[in-house]
Design a protein around this motif. Structure first.
Motif, PDB file in Angstrom:
ATOM      1  N   GLU A  30       0.812  -1.214   0.000  1.00  0.00           N
ATOM      2  CA  GLU A  30       0.000   0.000   0.000  1.00  0.00           C
ATOM      3  C   GLU A  30       0.848   1.268   0.000  1.00  0.00           C
ATOM      4  OE1 GLU A  30      -3.278  -0.151  -0.422  1.00  0.00           O
ATOM      5  OE2 GLU A  30      -2.957  -2.307  -0.550  1.00  0.00           O
ATOM      6  N   ALA A  31       2.173   1.100  -0.034  1.00  0.00           N
ATOM      7  CA  ALA A  31       3.083   2.257  -0.029  1.00  0.00           C
ATOM      8  C   ALA A  31       3.773   2.363  -1.382  1.00  0.00           C
ATOM      9  CB  ALA A  31       4.113   2.096   1.087  1.00  0.00           C
ATOM     10  N   PRO A  32       4.278   3.553  -1.725  1.00  0.00           N
ATOM     11  CA  PRO A  32       4.951   3.727  -3.013  1.00  0.00           C
ATOM     12  C   PRO A  32       6.140   2.784  -3.166  1.00  0.00           C
ATOM     13  CG  PRO A  32       4.482   5.851  -2.005  1.00  0.00           C
ATOM     14  CD  PRO A  32       4.187   4.815  -0.962  1.00  0.00           C
ATOM     15  N   ALA A  33       6.353   2.338  -4.408  1.00  0.00           N
ATOM     16  CA  ALA A  33       7.465   1.427  -4.691  1.00  0.00           C
ATOM     17  C   ALA A  33       7.817   1.498  -6.167  1.00  0.00           C
ATOM     18  CB  ALA A  33       7.099  -0.010  -4.319  1.00  0.00           C
ATOM     19  N   GLY A  34       9.102   1.500  -6.454  1.00  0.00           N
ATOM     20  CA  GLY A  34       9.538   1.346  -7.831  1.00  0.00           C
ATOM     21  C   GLY A  34       9.385  -0.107  -8.251  1.00  0.00           C
ATOM     22  N   SER A  35       9.553  -0.379  -9.525  1.00  0.00           N
ATOM     23  CA  SER A  35       9.374  -1.735 -10.042  1.00  0.00           C
ATOM     24  C   SER A  35      10.651  -2.238 -10.701  1.00  0.00           C
ATOM     25  CB  SER A  35       8.232  -1.787 -11.066  1.00  0.00           C
ATOM     26  OG  SER A  35       6.994  -1.459 -10.476  1.00  0.00           O
ATOM     27  N   LEU A  36      10.950  -3.497 -10.461  1.00  0.00           N
ATOM     28  CA  LEU A  36      12.032  -4.180 -11.147  1.00  0.00           C
ATOM     29  C   LEU A  36      11.406  -5.206 -12.081  1.00  0.00           C
ATOM     30  CD1 LEU A  36      14.888  -5.099 -11.774  1.00  0.00           C
ATOM     31  CD2 LEU A  36      14.865  -6.454  -9.657  1.00  0.00           C
ATOM     32  N   TYR A  37      11.594  -4.989 -13.375  1.00  0.00           N
ATOM     33  CA  TYR A  37      11.092  -5.922 -14.379  1.00  0.00           C
ATOM     34  C   TYR A  37      12.167  -6.963 -14.652  1.00  0.00           C
ATOM     35  CZ  TYR A  37       7.197  -2.751 -15.386  1.00  0.00           C
ATOM     36  OH  TYR A  37       6.057  -1.976 -15.284  1.00  0.00           O
ATOM     37  N   LEU A  38      11.813  -8.233 -14.487  1.00  0.00           N
ATOM     38  CA  LEU A  38      12.721  -9.341 -14.758  1.00  0.00           C
ATOM     39  C   LEU A  38      12.234 -10.043 -16.023  1.00  0.00           C
ATOM     40  CD1 LEU A  38      13.250 -10.831 -11.168  1.00  0.00           C
ATOM     41  CD2 LEU A  38      14.802  -9.348 -12.462  1.00  0.00           C
ATOM     42  N   GLN A  49      11.056  -3.036  -0.577  1.00  0.00           N
ATOM     43  CA  GLN A  49       9.981  -2.118  -0.943  1.00  0.00           C
ATOM     44  C   GLN A  49      10.093  -1.800  -2.435  1.00  0.00           C
ATOM     45  OE1 GLN A  49       7.441  -1.594   0.817  1.00  0.00           O
ATOM     46  NE2 GLN A  49       6.436  -0.205  -0.611  1.00  0.00           N
ATOM     47  N   ALA A  50       9.926  -2.851  -3.208  1.00  0.00           N
ATOM     48  CA  ALA A  50       9.957  -2.753  -4.664  1.00  0.00           C
ATOM     49  C   ALA A  50       9.040  -3.820  -5.226  1.00  0.00           C
ATOM     50  CB  ALA A  50      11.379  -2.942  -5.198  1.00  0.00           C
ATOM     51  N   THR A  51       8.370  -3.508  -6.317  1.00  0.00           N
ATOM     52  CA  THR A  51       7.482  -4.453  -6.976  1.00  0.00           C
ATOM     53  C   THR A  51       8.268  -5.210  -8.036  1.00  0.00           C
ATOM     54  OG1 THR A  51       5.607  -2.954  -6.630  1.00  0.00           O
ATOM     55  CG2 THR A  51       5.330  -4.702  -8.264  1.00  0.00           C
ATOM     56  N   HIS A  97       0.943   1.081  -6.748  1.00  0.00           N
ATOM     57  CA  HIS A  97       1.500   2.323  -6.192  1.00  0.00           C
ATOM     58  C   HIS A  97       2.917   2.587  -6.705  1.00  0.00           C
ATOM     59  CE1 HIS A  97      -1.911   2.521  -3.383  1.00  0.00           C
ATOM     60  NE2 HIS A  97      -1.722   1.216  -3.197  1.00  0.00           N
ATOM     61  N   GLY A  98       3.083   2.459  -8.003  1.00  0.00           N
ATOM     62  CA  GLY A  98       4.394   2.655  -8.607  1.00  0.00           C
ATOM     63  C   GLY A  98       4.854   4.098  -8.578  1.00  0.00           C
ATOM     64  N   THR A  99       6.153   4.272  -8.589  1.00  0.00           N
ATOM     65  CA  THR A  99       6.745   5.618  -8.572  1.00  0.00           C
ATOM     66  C   THR A  99       7.158   6.089  -9.956  1.00  0.00           C
ATOM     67  OG1 THR A  99       8.969   4.745  -8.226  1.00  0.00           O
ATOM     68  CG2 THR A  99       7.638   5.175  -6.255  1.00  0.00           C
ATOM     69  N   GLY A 100       7.165   5.182 -10.935  1.00  0.00           N
ATOM     70  CA  GLY A 100       7.638   5.538 -12.261  1.00  0.00           C
ATOM     71  C   GLY A 100       9.142   5.481 -12.393  1.00  0.00           C
ATOM     72  N   ARG A 101       9.821   5.124 -11.316  1.00  0.00           N
ATOM     73  CA  ARG A 101      11.279   4.944 -11.337  1.00  0.00           C
ATOM     74  C   ARG A 101      11.561   3.448 -11.318  1.00  0.00           C
ATOM     75  NH1 ARG A 101      14.484   9.222  -9.640  1.00  0.00           N
ATOM     76  NH2 ARG A 101      15.936   7.771  -8.636  1.00  0.00           N
ATOM     77  N   ASP A 102      11.823   2.902 -12.493  1.00  0.00           N
ATOM     78  CA  ASP A 102      11.917   1.458 -12.625  1.00  0.00           C
ATOM     79  C   ASP A 102      13.287   1.023 -13.139  1.00  0.00           C
ATOM     80  OD1 ASP A 102       9.271   1.448 -11.853  1.00  0.00           O
ATOM     81  OD2 ASP A 102       8.501   1.307 -13.905  1.00  0.00           O
ATOM     82  N   ALA A 103      13.537  -0.266 -13.030  1.00  0.00           N
ATOM     83  CA  ALA A 103      14.735  -0.891 -13.578  1.00  0.00           C
ATOM     84  C   ALA A 103      14.315  -2.160 -14.286  1.00  0.00           C
ATOM     85  CB  ALA A 103      15.745  -1.198 -12.465  1.00  0.00           C
ATOM     86  N   VAL A 104      15.181  -2.646 -15.173  1.00  0.00           N
ATOM     87  CA  VAL A 104      14.864  -3.855 -15.914  1.00  0.00           C
ATOM     88  C   VAL A 104      16.133  -4.683 -16.069  1.00  0.00           C
ATOM     89  CG1 VAL A 104      15.193  -2.661 -18.139  1.00  0.00           C
ATOM     90  CG2 VAL A 104      13.857  -4.785 -18.041  1.00  0.00           C
ATOM     91  N   ALA A 105      15.977  -5.998 -15.932  1.00  0.00           N
ATOM     92  CA  ALA A 105      17.103  -6.910 -16.096  1.00  0.00           C
ATOM     93  C   ALA A 105      16.648  -8.130 -16.877  1.00  0.00           C
ATOM     94  CB  ALA A 105      17.676  -7.334 -14.741  1.00  0.00           C
ATOM     95  N   GLY A 106      17.542  -8.664 -17.692  1.00  0.00           N
ATOM     96  CA  GLY A 106      17.211  -9.841 -18.478  1.00  0.00           C
ATOM     97  C   GLY A 106      18.430 -10.687 -18.751  1.00  0.00           C
ATOM     98  N   LEU A 131      17.707   3.206  -6.262  1.00  0.00           N
ATOM     99  CA  LEU A 131      16.853   3.805  -7.285  1.00  0.00           C
ATOM    100  C   LEU A 131      15.392   3.482  -7.081  1.00  0.00           C
ATOM    101  CD1 LEU A 131      16.457   5.139 -10.145  1.00  0.00           C
ATOM    102  CD2 LEU A 131      16.825   2.846 -11.077  1.00  0.00           C
ATOM    103  N   LEU A 132      15.108   2.255  -6.660  1.00  0.00           N
ATOM    104  CA  LEU A 132      13.729   1.765  -6.634  1.00  0.00           C
ATOM    105  C   LEU A 132      13.013   1.960  -5.301  1.00  0.00           C
ATOM    106  CD1 LEU A 132      14.069  -1.583  -8.623  1.00  0.00           C
ATOM    107  CD2 LEU A 132      13.544   0.702  -9.464  1.00  0.00           C
ATOM    108  N   THR A 133      13.749   1.941  -4.213  1.00  0.00           N
ATOM    109  CA  THR A 133      13.073   2.022  -2.919  1.00  0.00           C
ATOM    110  C   THR A 133      12.997   3.470  -2.459  1.00  0.00           C
ATOM    111  OG1 THR A 133      15.196   1.597  -1.810  1.00  0.00           O
ATOM    112  CG2 THR A 133      13.796  -0.292  -2.265  1.00  0.00           C
ATOM    113  N   PRO A 134      11.797   3.946  -2.133  1.00  0.00           N
ATOM    114  CA  PRO A 134      11.597   5.353  -1.741  1.00  0.00           C
ATOM    115  C   PRO A 134      12.374   5.703  -0.474  1.00  0.00           C
ATOM    116  CG  PRO A 134       9.498   4.296  -2.280  1.00  0.00           C
ATOM    117  CD  PRO A 134      10.525   3.201  -2.214  1.00  0.00           C
TER     118      PRO A 134
END
Length: 349
Positions: free
Chosen positions: A82-90, A123-125, A169-178, A346-349
């Motif tokens: 329920e709190a803001p969190a950046g997202s890490l796309y795997l 605290q990251a999605t 509750h994304g922050t729009g500050r995301d990262a991506v790894a593959g 970067l991802l955790t507020p």
């Protein structure tokens, strides 16, 4: 919250029994996420959410207008959903995260690594799209008569992120790894949307896709999955090949944090009968040593080329050339951990 935690800690230290309020049940988190998800202007939308995965993982079904079909996205909500969190796309490799009918039984980030436990308190999605086997997660120029319509870049950079943000509750500050096949895809995602994907991680991959060797590599992967590479970027030499080559488009990475790792094919500490995923099976070990060794023997060459290209452009990047290691999940788990240490701030507020 902090005061309650301090009080609970003090009481526990004094031997007083403490009852800690549990987090919302995954079913509740799934229902809230579905209710909060905002449809995209093009009609892409979340259509279902269920706590079907292991642990707190939620199966989010998202209708992609670009591909005109539902896509499953496995989501591990932040520690406090329920709190803001950046997202890490795997992003998964060549089989799209599922080599069976059920991704929970396939080879992907959530089944082959400790991601669920590792990110349990973060605290990251964590967002893992399912599907895209042999597609390079790009927008194909034409529908393939066998494998269908592929507009993965549009889905991953335009359709999915706003839905994830509104639902979790994304922050729009995301990262991506593959890893592997997805290594070039994650660079394309960052080049397409650097305002969102501010950090990119590539593990055991070849990102130069338009030179003769790159075209041969791409064609072999696509055709192995019964697709026609001409439907993806046109015939060899078509401008789309260069336009989708992260190596040639590297200037677009300026300002994006870059982390790249690879083994070199030499047997390493995880390439043993007791190594991750081997389970003392000599056949599995032989496959990892032979096929996995050859693959990372190739990706180390590709990675050196990328290092030199970014240095030529004076673009800062971190390269981790492992002293040994093959193309396998045990090493990618370690890469994920190392990448997270850099992405956490970067991802955790």
């Amino acid at each position: 919250m902090v005061r309650r935690l301090a009080l609970a800690t003090a009481l526990a230290a004094a031997g007083v029994p403490v009852v800690v309020t549990a987090q919302a049940a995954p079913e509740t988190v799934a229902a809230r996420a579905l209710a909060a998800a905002v449809p995209a202007p093009d009609g892409s939308r979340a259509v279902a959410a269920a706590a079907n995965g292991p642990g707190r993982v939620i199966d989010l079904t998202v209708y992609s207008a670009a591909m005109d079909r539902p896509i499953t996205v496995a989501v591990l909500p932040a520690a406090d959903p329920e709190a803001p969190a950046g997202s890490l796309y795997l992003i998964n490799g060549v089989d799209g995260g599922t080599d069976t009918a059920d991704w929970r039984e396939g080879s992907n980030w959530l089944t082959k690594t400790d991601a669920i436990d590792f990110f349990g308190g973060a605290q990251a999605t964590i967002v893992m799209p399912i599907g895209g086997a042999g597609t390079f997660y790009t927008d194909w120029q034409a529908d393939d008569p066998v494998t269908g319509r592929h507009r993965w870049r549009s889905f991953l950079t335009q359709e999915l992120p706003p839905i994830i943000d509104s639902a979790f509750h994304g922050t729009g500050r995301d990262a991506v790894a593959g890893l592997s096949m997805a290594s070039s895809a994650v660079f394309r995602m960052a080049q397409e949307a650097p305002h969102r994907f501010r950090m990119v991680g590539s593990f055991s991959g070849c990102v130069r896709t338009s030179d003769p060797a790159g075209q041969a590599m791409v064609a072999s992967i696509v055709t192995a999955r019964q697709g026609n590479p001409i439907n993806m970027w046109g015939p060899p030499g078509h401008p789309a090949w260069a336009a989708n080559d992260p190596y040639l488009q590297a200037e677009k990475l300026r300002g994006v944090q870059v982390y790249v790792s690879t083994g070199n094919g030499v047997p390493g500490p995880l390439d043993t009968l007791s190594g991750p995923g081997i389970a003392h099976n000599p056949v599995k070990l032989a496959d990892q040593l032979l096929i996995g060794g050859v693959l990372d023997g190739i990706t180390v060459v590709c990675t050196r080329m990328l290092r030199d290209r970014l240095a030529e452009l004076d673009i800062s990047a971190t390269f981790d050339f492992r002293a040994a290691g093959t193309h396998s999940w045990g090493y990618w788990e370690r890469d994920m951990h190392a990448f997270w240490e850099r992405a956490r701030a970067l991802l955790t507020p």
